[in-house]
Design a protein around this motif. Structure first.
Motif, PDB file in Angstrom:
ATOM      1  N   THR A  10       0.842  -1.189   0.000  1.00  0.00           N
ATOM      2  CA  THR A  10       0.000   0.000   0.000  1.00  0.00           C
ATOM      3  C   THR A  10       0.875   1.236   0.000  1.00  0.00           C
ATOM      4  N   ARG A  11       0.260   2.389  -0.234  1.00  0.00           N
ATOM      5  CA  ARG A  11       1.007   3.634  -0.326  1.00  0.00           C
ATOM      6  C   ARG A  11       0.740   4.540   0.867  1.00  0.00           C
ATOM      7  N   ALA A  12       0.051   4.013   1.890  1.00  0.00           N
ATOM      8  CA  ALA A  12      -0.269   4.839   3.050  1.00  0.00           C
ATOM      9  C   ALA A  12       0.991   5.138   3.862  1.00  0.00           C
ATOM     10  N   PRO A  13       1.087   6.330   4.452  1.00  0.00           N
ATOM     11  CA  PRO A  13       2.242   6.681   5.277  1.00  0.00           C
ATOM     12  C   PRO A  13       2.309   5.811   6.531  1.00  0.00           C
ATOM     13  N   THR A  14       3.493   5.721   7.102  1.00  0.00           N
ATOM     14  CA  THR A  14       3.706   5.012   8.363  1.00  0.00           C
ATOM     15  C   THR A  14       3.642   6.009   9.513  1.00  0.00           C
ATOM     16  N   VAL A  15       2.826   5.701  10.505  1.00  0.00           N
ATOM     17  CA  VAL A  15       2.611   6.593  11.643  1.00  0.00           C
ATOM     18  C   VAL A  15       3.232   5.993  12.894  1.00  0.00           C
ATOM     19  N   THR A  16       4.108   6.756  13.543  1.00  0.00           N
ATOM     20  CA  THR A  16       4.713   6.353  14.808  1.00  0.00           C
ATOM     21  C   THR A  16       4.255   7.324  15.887  1.00  0.00           C
ATOM     22  N   THR A  17       3.769   6.789  17.010  1.00  0.00           N
ATOM     23  CA  THR A  17       3.390   7.639  18.135  1.00  0.00           C
ATOM     24  C   THR A  17       4.222   7.242  19.345  1.00  0.00           C
ATOM     25  N   GLY A  18       4.569   8.200  20.152  1.00  0.00           N
ATOM     26  CA  GLY A  18       5.371   7.887  21.321  1.00  0.00           C
ATOM     27  C   GLY A  18       5.468   9.055  22.265  1.00  0.00           C
ATOM     28  N   GLU A  19       6.337   8.920  23.248  1.00  0.00           N
ATOM     29  CA  GLU A  19       6.574   9.978  24.228  1.00  0.00           C
ATOM     30  C   GLU A  19       8.055  10.301  24.261  1.00  0.00           C
ATOM     31  N   TYR A  20       8.339  11.562  24.498  1.00  0.00           N
ATOM     32  CA  TYR A  20       9.708  12.040  24.517  1.00  0.00           C
ATOM     33  C   TYR A  20       9.976  12.653  25.883  1.00  0.00           C
ATOM     34  N   GLU A  21      11.023  12.209  26.542  1.00  0.00           N
ATOM     35  CA  GLU A  21      11.340  12.717  27.884  1.00  0.00           C
ATOM     36  C   GLU A  21      12.033  14.063  27.771  1.00  0.00           C
ATOM     37  N   VAL A  22      11.342  15.089  28.224  1.00  0.00           N
ATOM     38  CA  VAL A  22      11.886  16.446  28.186  1.00  0.00           C
ATOM     39  C   VAL A  22      12.781  16.688  29.388  1.00  0.00           C
ATOM     40  N   SER A  23      12.373  16.219  30.542  1.00  0.00           N
ATOM     41  CA  SER A  23      13.160  16.317  31.766  1.00  0.00           C
ATOM     42  C   SER A  23      12.730  15.176  32.665  1.00  0.00           C
ATOM     43  N   ASP A  24      13.335  15.064  33.850  1.00  0.00           N
ATOM     44  CA  ASP A  24      12.961  13.983  34.756  1.00  0.00           C
ATOM     45  C   ASP A  24      11.564  14.193  35.331  1.00  0.00           C
ATOM     46  N   ARG A  25      10.972  15.347  35.067  1.00  0.00           N
ATOM     47  CA  ARG A  25       9.628  15.642  35.569  1.00  0.00           C
ATOM     48  C   ARG A  25       8.586  15.678  34.470  1.00  0.00           C
ATOM     49  N   SER A  26       8.989  15.501  33.228  1.00  0.00           N
ATOM     50  CA  SER A  26       8.041  15.778  32.162  1.00  0.00           C
ATOM     51  C   SER A  26       8.276  14.909  30.934  1.00  0.00           C
ATOM     52  N   HIS A  27       7.189  14.513  30.314  1.00  0.00           N
ATOM     53  CA  HIS A  27       7.221  13.845  29.023  1.00  0.00           C
ATOM     54  C   HIS A  27       6.300  14.610  28.073  1.00  0.00           C
ATOM     55  N   THR A  28       6.631  14.576  26.807  1.00  0.00           N
ATOM     56  CA  THR A  28       5.738  15.180  25.825  1.00  0.00           C
ATOM     57  C   THR A  28       5.432  14.165  24.742  1.00  0.00           C
ATOM     58  N   ASP A  29       4.210  14.176  24.265  1.00  0.00           N
ATOM     59  CA  ASP A  29       3.805  13.275  23.189  1.00  0.00           C
ATOM     60  C   ASP A  29       4.354  13.757  21.854  1.00  0.00           C
ATOM     61  N   PHE A  30       4.600  12.830  20.956  1.00  0.00           N
ATOM     62  CA  PHE A  30       4.909  13.215  19.596  1.00  0.00           C
ATOM     63  C   PHE A  30       4.328  12.198  18.628  1.00  0.00           C
ATOM     64  N   VAL A  31       4.127  12.651  17.419  1.00  0.00           N
ATOM     65  CA  VAL A  31       3.673  11.809  16.312  1.00  0.00           C
ATOM     66  C   VAL A  31       4.662  12.011  15.177  1.00  0.00           C
ATOM     67  N   HIS A  32       5.052  10.912  14.530  1.00  0.00           N
ATOM     68  CA  HIS A  32       5.986  10.973  13.407  1.00  0.00           C
ATOM     69  C   HIS A  32       5.362  10.217  12.243  1.00  0.00           C
ATOM     70  N   VAL A  33       5.202  10.891  11.116  1.00  0.00           N
ATOM     71  CA  VAL A  33       4.560  10.293   9.949  1.00  0.00           C
ATOM     72  C   VAL A  33       5.516  10.361   8.765  1.00  0.00           C
ATOM     73  N   VAL A  34       5.795   9.202   8.173  1.00  0.00           N
ATOM     74  CA  VAL A  34       6.734   9.117   7.058  1.00  0.00           C
ATOM     75  C   VAL A  34       6.001   8.582   5.828  1.00  0.00           C
ATOM     76  N   PRO A  35       6.033   9.312   4.728  1.00  0.00           N
ATOM     77  CA  PRO A  35       5.388   8.811   3.509  1.00  0.00           C
ATOM     78  C   PRO A  35       6.186   7.680   2.886  1.00  0.00           C
ATOM     79  N   GLU A  36       5.568   6.962   1.964  1.00  0.00           N
ATOM     80  CA  GLU A  36       6.288   5.899   1.265  1.00  0.00           C
ATOM     81  C   GLU A  36       7.506   6.467   0.528  1.00  0.00           C
ATOM     82  N   ARG A  37       7.350   7.668  -0.017  1.00  0.00           N
ATOM     83  CA  ARG A  37       8.469   8.321  -0.691  1.00  0.00           C
ATOM     84  C   ARG A  37       8.455   9.796  -0.327  1.00  0.00           C
ATOM     85  N   VAL A  38       9.536  10.254   0.303  1.00  0.00           N
ATOM     86  CA  VAL A  38       9.650  11.669   0.678  1.00  0.00           C
ATOM     87  C   VAL A  38      10.058  12.459  -0.559  1.00  0.00           C
ATOM     88  N   THR A  39       9.248  13.464  -0.904  1.00  0.00           N
ATOM     89  CA  THR A  39       9.535  14.278  -2.091  1.00  0.00           C
ATOM     90  C   THR A  39       9.823  15.738  -1.749  1.00  0.00           C
TER      91      THR A  39
END
Length: 317
Positions: A10-39
């Protein structure tokens, strides 16, 4: 971390979701989406507004990825301890003073006096995310789309660290419609959100739920700070910080200010009136390119992701 990949072939992008540790007191969510071909040459970061988690921008990120963009979205509501930021903020503002002093000394002094820890914290979180999760040791420039209050923090980040950015798109951004007062602006924000949810928009319900989840994850840090966070919206509107950031146009960054004609939080007529006032004080053509859209209002990117992504793609080309 979760990866939602398309089935093979398929040609649908790949979606990655996760959390990123900003400090020992905090995390922030992020989403990363990569197309089949980056143009597209530059990666895109979506900077959400007040109380908006990155996860609610998954569909807009996918819409941009289908057009060839590699896209990140990050949450801005992060709990970086203020006491660790005072020295960093003083140093960064001193660098900004030296960078721009010859071009616009009065506005630079006003901007430096106007920025508070509350606002600097989120701009710095954006810079940290770009350097550690997106650039990863490279010096590649990033395209960034800041929505609502996110647009204000993007503006401060672009002012302080212009070397990070290629295009800056301020979408229905705070800080461009003049000083309308805290109470009025907060009522507009809550009324608009309530109306969208009442119209059975599940995406707008997600906005509220994601905000609650993010605050709970960061423990008690935001307890007692809700008013300060909300008032920062007004501090941007009362303070003409845009006078300073737009001095980088033509030298560092391409800036687009996108406003929807149906936005009830930052009404189009107020934006135009404030633009005219600023033009009288510092001249025409100093604010980047203004673009008017005609969608559903303040949350168009969430509710109409494909249509808005197509417009953004044209601006970022």
């Amino acid at each position: 971390m979760k990866v939602h990949g398309a089935e093979r072939g398929t040609r649908a992008p790949t979606v990655t979701t996760g959390e990123y540790e900003v400090s020992d007191r905090s995390h922030t969510d992020f989403v990363h989406v990569v197309p089949e071909r980056v143009t597209q040459k530059c990666k895109v970061i979506i900077a959400p507004g007040m109380g908006e988690s990155a996860r609610i921008y998954t569909e807009p990120a996918v819409a941009l990825a289908k057009l060839g963009h590699e896209v990140y979205a990050m949450s801005h509501d992060v709990a970086l301890p203020d006491e660790h930021l005072e020295g960093i903020m003083r140093a960064e503002l001193a660098r900004a003073r030296a960078r721009y002093a010859n071009a616009l000394p009065r506005s630079i002094d006003a901007l430096i006096r106007g920025i508070r820890i509350t606002e600097f914290r989120k701009a710095l979180a954006l810079k940290t995310f770009i350097e550690s999760k997106v650039q990863k040791g490279t010096d590649e420039k990033i395209d960034v789309v800041g929505h609502s209050q996110g647009g204000a923090y993007v503006t401060i980040a672009a002012f302080l660290w212009p070397e990070l950015f290629d295009h800056v798109v301020l979408m229905n951004s705070a800080g461009h419609n003049g000083d309308v007062g805290y109470s009025k602006l907060f009522r507009r924000f809550m009324t608009g959100l309530s109306k969208r949810a009442a119209l059975n928009s599940s995406k707008m319900v997600d906005v509220a739920l994601e905000s609650v989840r993010l605050i709970r994850k960061n423990g008690g840090f935001f307890k007692g700070r809700a008013v300060d966070e909300a008032r920062s919206l007004v501090s941007f509107n009362a303070f003409p910080y845009l006078n300073a950031i737009t001095q980088t146009v033509g030298r560092h960054i391409k800036i687009f200010r996108v406003y929807d004609a149906n936005d009830s939080v930052f009404p189009h007529d107020e934006v135009l009136a404030e633009e005219r006032r600023n033009e009288r004080s510092i001249g025409t053509g100093r604010f980047g390119t203004r673009v008017t859209t005609h969608h559903k209002g303040h949350y168009s990117f969430i509710e109409k992701p494909d249509a808005v992504a197509t417009e953004l793609h044209a601006l970022l080309a």
